[in-house]
Design a protein around this motif. Structure first.
Motif, PDB file in Angstrom:
ATOM      1  N   UNK A 140       0.779  -1.226   0.013  1.00 50.64           N
ATOM      2  CA  UNK A 140      -0.038  -0.060  -0.019  1.00 50.64           C
ATOM      3  C   UNK A 140       0.540   1.465   0.033  1.00 50.64           C
ATOM      4  N   UNK A 141       2.088   1.194  -0.021  1.00 50.82           N
ATOM      5  CA  UNK A 141       2.908   2.346   0.016  1.00 50.82           C
ATOM      6  C   UNK A 141       3.509   2.680  -1.497  1.00 50.82           C
ATOM      7  N   UNK A 142       2.987   3.811  -1.885  1.00 48.22           N
ATOM      8  CA  UNK A 142       3.501   4.420  -3.203  1.00 48.22           C
ATOM      9  C   UNK A 142       4.942   4.433  -3.307  1.00 48.22           C
ATOM     10  N   UNK A 143       5.728   3.715  -4.032  1.00 48.43           N
ATOM     11  CA  UNK A 143       7.175   3.829  -4.380  1.00 48.43           C
ATOM     12  C   UNK A 143       7.576   3.888  -5.716  1.00 48.43           C
ATOM     13  N   UNK A 144       8.770   4.397  -5.833  1.00 50.88           N
ATOM     14  CA  UNK A 144       9.271   4.506  -7.026  1.00 50.88           C
ATOM     15  C   UNK A 144      10.077   3.641  -7.706  1.00 50.88           C
ATOM     16  N   UNK A 145      10.226   2.989  -8.650  1.00 51.54           N
ATOM     17  CA  UNK A 145      11.012   1.854  -9.071  1.00 51.54           C
ATOM     18  C   UNK A 145      12.521   2.433  -9.507  1.00 51.54           C
ATOM     19  N   UNK A 146      13.642   2.021  -8.715  1.00 46.66           N
ATOM     20  CA  UNK A 146      14.907   2.616  -8.726  1.00 46.66           C
ATOM     21  C   UNK A 146      15.874   1.887  -9.730  1.00 46.66           C
ATOM     22  N   UNK A 147      15.276   0.279  -9.682  1.00 48.84           N
ATOM     23  CA  UNK A 147      15.920  -0.608 -10.390  1.00 48.84           C
ATOM     24  C   UNK A 147      15.202  -1.738 -10.697  1.00 48.84           C
ATOM     25  N   UNK A 148      15.402  -2.299 -11.968  1.00 50.12           N
ATOM     26  CA  UNK A 148      14.496  -3.493 -12.352  1.00 50.12           C
ATOM     27  C   UNK A 148      15.417  -4.400 -12.975  1.00 50.12           C
ATOM     28  N   UNK A 149      15.388  -5.830 -12.811  1.00 51.17           N
ATOM     29  CA  UNK A 149      15.921  -6.626 -13.223  1.00 51.17           C
ATOM     30  C   UNK A 149      15.396  -7.305 -14.731  1.00 51.17           C
ATOM     31  N   UNK A 150      16.273  -8.042 -15.488  1.00 53.41           N
ATOM     32  CA  UNK A 150      15.942  -8.369 -16.569  1.00 53.41           C
ATOM     33  C   UNK A 150      14.838  -9.497 -16.570  1.00 53.41           C
ATOM     34  N   UNK A 151      13.960  -9.835 -17.569  1.00 56.90           N
ATOM     35  CA  UNK A 151      13.052 -10.867 -17.567  1.00 56.90           C
ATOM     36  C   UNK A 151      13.797 -12.310 -17.286  1.00 56.90           C
ATOM     37  N   UNK A 152      13.200 -12.923 -16.204  1.00 60.39           N
ATOM     38  CA  UNK A 152      13.821 -14.217 -15.961  1.00 60.39           C
ATOM     39  C   UNK A 152      14.970 -14.107 -15.188  1.00 60.39           C
ATOM     40  N   UNK A 153      15.129 -13.091 -14.526  1.00 60.97           N
ATOM     41  CA  UNK A 153      16.431 -12.778 -13.457  1.00 60.97           C
ATOM     42  C   UNK A 153      16.357 -13.804 -12.296  1.00 60.97           C
ATOM     43  N   UNK A 154      15.153 -14.273 -11.885  1.00 61.20           N
ATOM     44  CA  UNK A 154      15.214 -15.130 -10.812  1.00 61.20           C
ATOM     45  C   UNK A 154      15.138 -16.693 -11.241  1.00 61.20           C
ATOM     46  N   UNK A 155      15.154 -16.929 -12.706  1.00 63.66           N
ATOM     47  CA  UNK A 155      15.304 -18.294 -12.974  1.00 63.66           C
ATOM     48  C   UNK A 155      13.916 -18.385 -14.024  1.00 63.66           C
ATOM     49  N   UNK A 156      14.040 -19.702 -14.650  1.00 62.68           N
ATOM     50  CA  UNK A 156      12.931 -19.835 -15.665  1.00 62.68           C
ATOM     51  C   UNK A 156      12.917 -19.247 -16.988  1.00 62.68           C
ATOM     52  N   UNK A 157      14.141 -18.686 -17.284  1.00 61.55           N
ATOM     53  CA  UNK A 157      14.233 -18.258 -18.581  1.00 61.55           C
ATOM     54  C   UNK A 157      13.753 -16.905 -18.747  1.00 61.55           C
ATOM     55  N   UNK A 158      13.548 -16.339 -20.114  1.00 55.24           N
ATOM     56  CA  UNK A 158      12.790 -15.206 -20.451  1.00 55.24           C
ATOM     57  C   UNK A 158      11.417 -14.882 -19.927  1.00 55.24           C
ATOM     58  N   UNK A 159      10.649 -15.982 -19.697  1.00 53.18           N
ATOM     59  CA  UNK A 159       9.345 -15.788 -19.256  1.00 53.18           C
ATOM     60  C   UNK A 159       9.375 -16.081 -17.669  1.00 53.18           C
ATOM     61  N   UNK A 160      10.381 -15.978 -16.864  1.00 48.08           N
ATOM     62  CA  UNK A 160      10.535 -16.229 -15.357  1.00 48.08           C
ATOM     63  C   UNK A 160      10.256 -14.766 -14.905  1.00 48.08           C
ATOM     64  N   UNK A 161       9.997 -15.040 -13.343  1.00 48.70           N
ATOM     65  CA  UNK A 161      10.102 -13.791 -12.860  1.00 48.70           C
ATOM     66  C   UNK A 161      11.387 -13.086 -12.625  1.00 48.70           C
TER      67      UNK A 161
END
Length: 208
Positions: A140-161
């Motif tokens: 519920x806290x409005x926050x600004x995204x300061x960095x964003x990982x690439x698709x699949x950064x947590x595993x599972x390939x390009x379709x992963x989280x």
């Protein structure tokens, strides 16, 4: 409708399980609060069903318990509280509906001299709505995204989280639950609704 500017830290006074639903009792400011009013609890829009001695109650359906982190709350847990915005209010954050899209897990937090940097996992189903320097509601806290990982950064390939990072100033650390959240804890996520509307409009144009 909310703005993601937390008004106060409340506390879970009690939880009554009712089959696949629950009734929450929250301790917090109840001045001028009336039954039927909407209050965001950790970013989840709930309807006040009763008020008694500095607490209010709200019923939570099974769908909300499954989609958000409210089902894991225990008595004594701190919660972020925000009353619904009035048309005359300043929009200090961004437009937040209180309709949680999913949950993420805190991966890490790195304290700095004047802020904390927190990294949170982002489900693949939500990653397309999140952009660098864009807005996201975390508990519920409005926050600004300061960095964003690439698709699949947590595993599972390009379709992963993937993951995103936010920087928390001392005021946010002091006034919200993000001041004490630790790696491994689950947080509610709501992406910017404008991004979802744009996607739907583009898809309709493409199929016309």
């Amino acid at each position: 409708m909310f703005t993601g500017i937390v008004a106060e830290l409340g506390e879970v006074a009690g939880i009554e399980r009712r089959g696949d639903a629950a009734r929450l009792t929250i301790r917090g400011s109840t001045e001028d609060v009336s039954p039927g009013e909407s209050i965001a609890v950790n970013g989840v829009c709930l309807t006040v069903t009763g008020i008694l001695e500095g607490t209010f109650t709200a019923d939570v359906m099974g769908e909300t318990l499954d989609r958000s982190g409210l089902g894991a709350l225990r008595a004594g847990a701190p919660v972020n509280l925000e009353r619904s915005v009035r048309l005359a209010d300043r929009l200090g954050g961004h437009l937040v509906q209180g309709h949680v899209d999913g949950t993420g897990t805190i991966i890490s937090r790195s304290p700095a001299d004047h802020w904390d940097q927190v990294r949170v996992s982002l489900p693949a189903s939500l990653s397309r709505y999140v952009v660098h320097k864009g807005s996201i509601a975390v508990d519920g806290i409005s926050l600004t995204v300061s960095a964003l990982g690439p698709p699949g950064a947590l595993g599972g390939g390009p379709e992963g989280g993937t993951w995103f990072e936010v920087c928390l100033i001392p005021e946010t650390l002091k006034r919200t639950t993000m001041g004490t959240r630790q790696p491994g804890e689950v947080v509610n996520l709501e992406v910017d609704v404008i991004a979802k509307y744009v996607e739907r409009l583009l898809n309709r144009e493409g199929s016309a």
